[in-house]
Design an enzyme around this catalytic site. Structure first.
Site, PDB file in Angstrom:
ATOM      1  N   SER A 335       0.809  -1.217   0.000  1.00  0.00           N
ATOM      2  CA  SER A 335       0.000   0.000   0.000  1.00  0.00           C
ATOM      3  C   SER A 335       0.840   1.263   0.000  1.00  0.00           C
ATOM      4  O   SER A 335       0.541   2.226  -0.718  1.00  0.00           O
ATOM      5  CB  SER A 335      -0.941   0.006   1.202  1.00  0.00           C
ATOM      6  N   HIS A 389       0.160   4.316   4.491  1.00  0.00           N
ATOM      7  CA  HIS A 389      -0.448   4.960   3.316  1.00  0.00           C
ATOM      8  C   HIS A 389       0.019   6.407   3.197  1.00  0.00           C
ATOM      9  O   HIS A 389       0.390   6.884   2.118  1.00  0.00           O
ATOM     10  CB  HIS A 389      -1.969   4.931   3.435  1.00  0.00           C
TER      11      HIS A 389
END
Length: 576
Positions: A335, A389
């Site tokens: 991610s 993230h």
């Protein structure tokens, strides 16, 4: 100006406000010099050269052309923007005469030139610029707010007022954040930097690569993630759960990010964690996002920059995860790397020649990026690593901005490709080295996994009764809580045998012997196993079932000293 069909009839030929804009545009590279242009004329030329605008406007916007000194339009089949400019240097004292309602009517008439996205009609944008001394003062700002105050959403017209003060090099607007994301930095630079030359203003659109072929590196990365996940599932310590979710120790064994291990020297986990996934849904979501972002980047930037962004985004995500997450959190997944790719893609998509294509690509990337940065929910038994993230997105966004700022318009590919290749090669080498180190430590990690699994199955030391009598008395309670612990089953068998329940005692003993792996790995020697088999064989002999009793003791007939039968088992006279 060039018009694009938004899906209906082609727009009519543009008209120009008093034919001034087209005339001045021609003079800028011919009869007139850049220095003789007013600021408004120069800014108009910059918009045409760099932002895709063209002099003039469509016939439906003729009232705007009459109310302004200069008018520009950008209608590419998706967006439709009209810029109406009052040139305070050429015509001091001229004010904008149209009311807000009249502007709205013009905007509605221009709606056929705006496109749709996801089934929603996009609005027409109308910008009113005042360019001249005092254009950013309180009185001018009140005028701007009067025409640009909020409109109902159904109006599909967005009006903004802009004040541009050349002597002060200042720009103010009614747009949110004072236009920080909508062109104010561009205008401010144009006011404060030396004016561009005529050839620079007449430059052609930026070069873009064509016919680059299949984005095979993107799909190779996706295939690598799938292959590693298959390995996780196949070797998961203690099996899998839910959507093929390996155990946490399996994730660590395959390179998951754990703060204590990183600070003990296992720095390769900053990268290896990006190749490991928590379950099949995690892999699927990341795989789709990777292909979306990778296809854009591999086409625009080339394979070296694609791989470099993946590596640097992964490192940024891992660093932020270490900084913000609890120390016991095992962080895995691509991610961070993918968020970096998405953020970079939003910037470098500015190189796409078509405004419509550029906006579509940026919106697709934003649809994935923005929800991934908002901690809305948790998934399954784990937690979404929003810190990872965010770290990846920050690194990717910064790199995307830098790439775009340093990219010559005449070059199809950005600069520093050699640096990108070096970063990609270093990342690949680090992953290979990390994989080798993880492979070398697999036996130790498996032992740790077995120990953890056994600890979860056995009665904790602080709950284990101090005497055999108490253990027998509490056996039913302990078996209910720790059904896999053979000690509880043995005590339960004793309790049932004393109550005359031979069948129940045998059932408890067979359940304990079924935990053969636990008996071998969690207890030193074979003493507990011998006790279980001895008691079960004794009960069977009491029922005249000698053959079954012999089969029960057969595995321990050579478990005694010197390879013979243990004393208790030998006394039963069942071994050969």
């Amino acid at each position: 100006m060039e018009h694009h069909d938004p899906g209906g009839a082609a727009p009519p030929e543009a008209t120009t406000g008093e034919e001034a804009t087209g005339e001045e545009t021609g003079k800028a590279t011919g009869e007139a010099t850049i220095e003789t242009l007013t600021t408004a004329q120069y800014l108009a030329m910059r918009l045409c050269a760099e932002r895709g605008f063209a002099p003039g406007t469509v016939a439906e916007a003729a009232p705007l052309a009459e109310a302004c000194d200069l008018v520009l339009t950008k209608a590419d089949g998706l967006s439709c923007t009209v810029v109406c400019i009052l040139d305070g240097e050429a015509n001091p004292g001229r004010t904008f005469e149209l009311t807000r309602d009249q502007i709205v009517e013009v905007g509605k008439a221009c709606l056929p030139y705006s496109g749709t996205m996801n089934g929603t009609k996009l609005p027409v944008a109308i910008q009113i610029w005042e360019v001249g001394a005092g254009a950013t003062g309180p009185e001018a700002l009140r005028r701007h707010k009067a025409v640009a105050r909020a409109l109902p959403g159904r109006a599909k017209v967005v009006i903004s007022g802009w004040g541009i003060d050349p002597p002060r090099g200042e720009v103010r607007t009614t747009v949110v954040f004072n236009g920080l994301l909508y062109g104010r930095p561009f205008l401010t630079r144009a006011l404060r930097e030396p004016r561009l030359t005529g050839p620079e203003l007449a430059r052609r659109p930026a070069a873009v690569r064509r016919d680059v072929g299949w984005p095979w590196v993107t799909f190779a990365l996706a295939a690598l993630l799938v292959g590693i996940f298959a390995g996780e599932v196949r070797t998961s310590f203690g099996g899998t759960s839910g959507a093929l979710a390996p155990t946490p120790l399996t994730l660590v064994a395959w390179g998951g990010l754990l703060r204590s291990l990183v600070f003990e020297g296992e720095w390769h986990r900053l990268l290896t964690c990006a190749l490991v996934h928590a379950d099949v849904l995690h892999l699927l979501l990341n795989g789709v996002a990777l292909i979306m972002a990778g296809a854009v980047l591999e086409t625009l930037l080339g394979r070296a920059w694609l791989l470099a962004l993946f590596v640097l985004g992964a490192l940024g995500g891992s660093a932020m995860s270490l900084a913000l997450n609890p120390g016991d959190l095992v962080s895995v997944g691509a991610s961070g790397a993918i968020m970096g790719m998405l953020a970079a893609g939003i910037f470098v998509a500015q190189r796409l020649p078509s405004e419509a294509e550029r906006l579509r690509v940026q919106m697709r990337l934003l649809y994935v990026l923005l929800p991934s940065l908002i901690p809305l929910a948790t998934r399954g038994g784990g937690r979404v690593d929003y810190a990872g993230h965010l770290g990846g997105a920050l690194v990717g966004g910064a790199l995307g901005w830098l790439i775009l700022r340093t990219w010559p318009r005449s070059d199809e590919l950005p600069r520093f490709r050699g640096v990108a290749r070096g970063v990609a090669a270093a990342g690949a080498a680090a992953l290979v080295l990390g994989g080798a180190l993880l492979w070398g430590g697999r036996a130790e990690m498996r032992a740790a996994a077995v120990a953890v699994a056994h600890d979860a199955a056995l009665i904790p030391a602080d709950e284990l009764p101090a005497s055999d009598a108490e253990l027998v008395a509490r056996s039913d309670e302990l078996v209910a809580r720790y059904p896999r612990d053979p000690r509880g089953r043995l005590a339960q068998a004793v309790k049932r045998a004393r109550a005359g329940d031979s069948a129940g005692a045998q059932q408890a003993l067979r359940a304990a012997l079924a935990e053969d792996q636990l008996l071998r790995e969690a207890f030193v020697g074979r003493g507990l196993e011998i006790s279980l088999r001895h008691m079960l064989a004794t009960l069977l002999l009491g029922e005249q079932r000698r053959a079954e009793a012999a089969a029960v003791v057969a595995p321990v007939c050579v478990a005694g000293p010197g390879g013979g039968a243990p004393d208790d088992i030998r006394a039963l006279d069942l071994c050969p």
